[in-house]
Structure formats: C-alpha cells, structure tokens
Design a protein around this motif. Structure first.
Motif, PDB file in Angstrom:
ATOM      1  N   ASP A   1       0.810  -1.221   0.000  1.00  5.89           N
ATOM      2  CA  ASP A   1       0.000   0.000   0.000  1.00  5.89           C
ATOM      3  C   ASP A   1       0.840   1.267   0.000  1.00  5.89           C
ATOM      4  O   ASP A   1       0.321   2.363  -0.112  1.00  5.89           O
ATOM      5  CB  ASP A   1      -0.978   0.015   1.185  1.00  5.89           C
ATOM      6  CG  ASP A   1      -0.305  -0.198   2.512  1.00  5.89           C
ATOM      7  OD1 ASP A   1       0.552   0.621   2.871  1.00  5.89           O
ATOM      8  OD2 ASP A   1      -0.642  -1.183   3.198  1.00  5.89           O
TER       9      ASP A   1
ATOM     10  N   ARG B   1      -0.512   6.503 -11.689  1.00  3.97           N
ATOM     11  CA  ARG B   1      -1.964   6.460 -11.952  1.00  3.97           C
ATOM     12  C   ARG B   1      -2.274   5.727 -13.260  1.00  3.97           C
ATOM     13  O   ARG B   1      -3.352   5.159 -13.423  1.00  3.97           O
ATOM     14  CB  ARG B   1      -2.537   7.882 -11.996  1.00  3.97           C
ATOM     15  CG  ARG B   1      -2.574   8.570 -10.641  1.00  3.97           C
ATOM     16  CD  ARG B   1      -3.475   9.798 -10.666  1.00  3.97           C
ATOM     17  NE  ARG B   1      -2.936  10.870 -11.492  1.00  3.97           N
ATOM     18  CZ  ARG B   1      -2.130  11.832 -11.054  1.00  3.97           C
ATOM     19  NH1 ARG B   1      -1.736  11.838  -9.791  1.00  3.97           N
ATOM     20  NH2 ARG B   1      -1.713  12.782 -11.868  1.00  3.97           N
TER      21      ARG B   1
ATOM     22  N   SER C   1      -8.504  -2.058  -8.761  1.00  2.13           N
ATOM     23  CA  SER C   1      -9.113  -1.487  -7.557  1.00  2.13           C
ATOM     24  C   SER C   1      -8.259  -1.663  -6.308  1.00  2.13           C
ATOM     25  O   SER C   1      -8.190  -0.778  -5.456  1.00  2.13           O
ATOM     26  CB  SER C   1     -10.495  -2.112  -7.330  1.00  2.13           C
ATOM     27  OG  SER C   1     -10.385  -3.524  -7.151  1.00  2.13           O
TER      28      SER C   1
ATOM     29  N   ARG D   1      -5.165   0.897  -6.469  1.00  8.72           N
ATOM     30  CA  ARG D   1      -5.406   2.270  -6.906  1.00  8.72           C
ATOM     31  C   ARG D   1      -5.040   3.291  -5.835  1.00  8.72           C
ATOM     32  O   ARG D   1      -4.715   4.438  -6.137  1.00  8.72           O
ATOM     33  CB  ARG D   1      -6.870   2.421  -7.311  1.00  8.72           C
ATOM     34  CG  ARG D   1      -7.126   3.538  -8.304  1.00  8.72           C
ATOM     35  CD  ARG D   1      -8.562   3.503  -8.799  1.00  8.72           C
ATOM     36  NE  ARG D   1      -8.810   2.343  -9.646  1.00  8.72           N
ATOM     37  CZ  ARG D   1      -9.994   1.729  -9.744  1.00  8.72           C
ATOM     38  NH1 ARG D   1     -11.023   2.129  -9.009  1.00  8.72           N
ATOM     39  NH2 ARG D   1     -10.141   0.710 -10.559  1.00  8.72           N
ATOM     40  N   ASP D   2      -5.114   2.900  -4.573  1.00 14.15           N
ATOM     41  CA  ASP D   2      -4.812   3.838  -3.485  1.00 14.15           C
ATOM     42  C   ASP D   2      -3.352   3.780  -3.037  1.00 14.15           C
ATOM     43  O   ASP D   2      -2.987   4.344  -2.004  1.00 14.15           O
ATOM     44  CB  ASP D   2      -5.725   3.554  -2.282  1.00 14.15           C
ATOM     45  CG  ASP D   2      -7.185   3.846  -2.596  1.00 14.15           C
ATOM     46  OD1 ASP D   2      -7.441   4.733  -3.444  1.00 14.15           O
ATOM     47  OD2 ASP D   2      -8.060   3.183  -2.009  1.00 14.15           O
TER      48      ASP D   2
ATOM     49  N   SER E   1       0.251   4.657  -2.331  1.00 13.23           N
ATOM     50  CA  SER E   1       0.911   5.957  -2.176  1.00 13.23           C
ATOM     51  C   SER E   1       2.418   5.814  -2.365  1.00 13.23           C
ATOM     52  O   SER E   1       2.987   4.731  -2.223  1.00 13.23           O
ATOM     53  CB  SER E   1       0.614   6.550  -0.797  1.00 13.23           C
ATOM     54  OG  SER E   1       1.113   5.722   0.236  1.00 13.23           O
TER      55      SER E   1
END
Length: 325
Positions: free
Chosen positions: A251, A275, A281, A284-285, A287
């Motif tokens: 993540d 991006r 899905s 996508r988050d 960082s």
C-alpha cells in the motif's frame, strides 16, 4: 548500560560504515573506511575488520548484543556469503564468518542485502512505519529494494527479495549487465538518467555537473530534455512499483537514494505515471513517499537485522540468515 545496543555494518562499493546503535535507533559511535573495491578480497576484508576494530575499542562495546550487516549484493543470507557486483574480488565471500570472528566470536551475526536493509530501516523509523505492506527502494547508482509483507520484513530465502531494479519494464529495451533486458535500473538509475539526457542533447551548466543531480537542476530550471529524462525514469519506476503492488498488494512505496533527492522533479511525474499503471481497484490507493532515514538507512537497517532474533521492534526481520555465536 545500553541493554539493546547492537553493532551495524553497511558495506558498499564506495565505503564501509560501522556504528553502535541503541534500541531507539540512536547512533552512538561511528567508524568508516573507503572500500578498496578494486583490490583483493582479503584487502577488502581487512577494511571491514578495521571498522569493526574501531567499534570494539569503544567503551560501549561490552553492551553490544548482536551484529547486523547490510551489504551490496547479491548476498546469500542462508550461507552467510556475499558477491557484490561492485566488489569483484568478493565472490561467495564468507562475510558472516569473518565478521563473527572479528567481533570476538561471541555475538550472533545477521546478514541482509542493502535493499532489504533500507526496507528494515524505513519500516522501523521511516516513511513505511505503521504500514504492514510496503516496498522500500533506493534509486542511486543502481536501483534496489526490499519488501515488508504482513507487517514483517520479507527478505526471501537468500535475502534478495524485493530487488525491483531488475524487473523488466521494456521488453525491447537495452540489455542490462544482469543479463535481462529493459530493467528498471537500466532506465531509472542516476547514471542512466544522465546518459539519456546527454545523448538527447542536454549540456551541463557552468559547474560542469554531468550527473543526475546536474540533470535534476536543469529540470527544475525547465530544461525540456532534462525533464524528459526524469519523466522516462519515473515511468520505469512506476511500472515496476505497480507490478510489485499488483503481485503482493503493497500500500506504500518508499523511494530513497541520491536520485530521490531530485524531489518533485522525480516524484511529480512518478505519481502521475503510477496512476496510469496502478489501475486495478486493490492497488489504486497506493501511495509513494520519499524515504526519511537518509544516508543512515543502511546502518539502521543492519541494526534492525541484528535485533531480529529477539524481535524487539514490530515488523523487523525474523530468521534472517547468519551465524549465531
């Protein structure tokens, strides 16, 4: 008395650094020698032993409970050997055994690769702290990395897991010294950022700096060729990070090393490219953050490896290969 004091060694092609590190990550004693990388294996080993001799001479040495080594690789943590690409005389060199003897023969020694060490440092004290699943990278002369999965360091059987620099992101790209083609390292490392800019017409400023730092300075000033070279590097890094995230569901990706010092010149196009690549899905988050442990990352990661067998810090490596005294 420092009950959690450990000795740490950070061994690279340029320098051999050593430190005594406490349980909070404080560096209490330092020692350093240049790496005689072009000389014999014994000469390099003696430089390591000279660094250890400085540490053992400290009045704090009796409080040391373990020794950790972060080394340029490849390493074989299960065998306690190293074969650094940038130290040609060391091939399957029994580094753990030599360090164990030089440290007095009484202390456990743990070995990890330098990318894994950076992951340990960042998970302990840096930008990956509090994250259970992370990729931590160094982008410099080369590109390396390490993984934290399920809240624990994941070095792999030999200590090389997470070596993102040799993921292929360009199937028709240039041949890499590793034998692959189109590797992340071949596109995103500092020397290749500079080479690509020079080949495309960029020229250094009055200071004559032809390194990636010089390209970064030109990019900050708006030079289109310099900007394009960093864009290409960012794209390669994004592709490698996204592939890793898709495979193991990290993540956060933490990026350190000299090239990361370019700041927004690297991180803005990197986040934009990510991006385009991390589109499913469950990634996508994801960082991206700059590393926080700086030039001490190798030492702090080696210290984390040294304490792993007691696991005093959540998420530090357990069962990392080495020799127990």
């Amino acid at each position: 008395m420092h009950s959690e004091l450990v000795a740490a060694l950070d061994i690279g092609g340029t320098k051999i650094a050593g430190a005594l590190v406490d349980g909070a990550g404080g560096i209490l004693v330092r020692a350093q020698r240049p790496t005689p990388a072009g000389e014999s294996g014994e000469t390099v080993a003696r430089a390591v032993e000279a660094v250890l001799a400085e540490l053992t001479a400290s009045p704090l040495w009796p409080d040391v409970r373990a020794v950790g080594i972060g080394s340029a690789g490849p390493v074989d943590a299960s065998a306690g050997t190293v074969s650094p690409v940038n130290v040609p005389a060391w091939r399957n060199f029994p580094l753990v055994e030599r360090v164990h003897r030089a440290a007095g023969g009484r202390l456990p020694v743990r070995l990890v690769g330098d990318g894994v060490a950076i992951a340990a440092a960042e998970h302990w004290l840096g930008a990956a702290r509090g994250h259970d699943n992370a990729l931590c990278m160094v982008v410099s002369t080369g590109v390396g990395g390490g993984l934290v999965l399920g809240g624990r360091l994941h070095p792999g059987p030999t200590g090389n897991a997470g070596h993102i620099g040799h993921i292929s992101v360009d199937l028709d790209g240039e041949r890499c010294p590793c034998g692959g083609r189109g590797c992340v390292e071949r596109i995103a490392s500092g020397p290749h950022i500079a080479r690509r800019a020079l080949e495309n017409g960029w020229r250094p400023g009055p200071d004559g700096d032809t390194t990636a730092a010089g390209v970064a300075a030109a990019a900050r000033a708006g030079d289109p060729v310099a900007l394009a070279s960093f864009e290409r590097a960012a794209q390669a890094l994004a592709a490698g990070i996204a592939a890793t995230a898709t495979l193991v569901e990290i993540d956060i990706a933490v990026v350190g090393g000299g090239v990361a010092g370019a700041g927004d010149v690297l991180f803005t196009p990197l986040r934009r490219a990510l991006r385009d690549y991390a589109t499913l899905s469950f990634v996508r988050d994801l960082s991206v953050a700059p590393a926080r442990t700086g030039t001490d990352a190798g030492l702090l990661g080696a210290a984390a490896a040294a304490t792993a067998h007691r696991d005093p810090h959540p998420g530090l490596p357990a069962g990392v290969g080495g020799l127990t005294g």
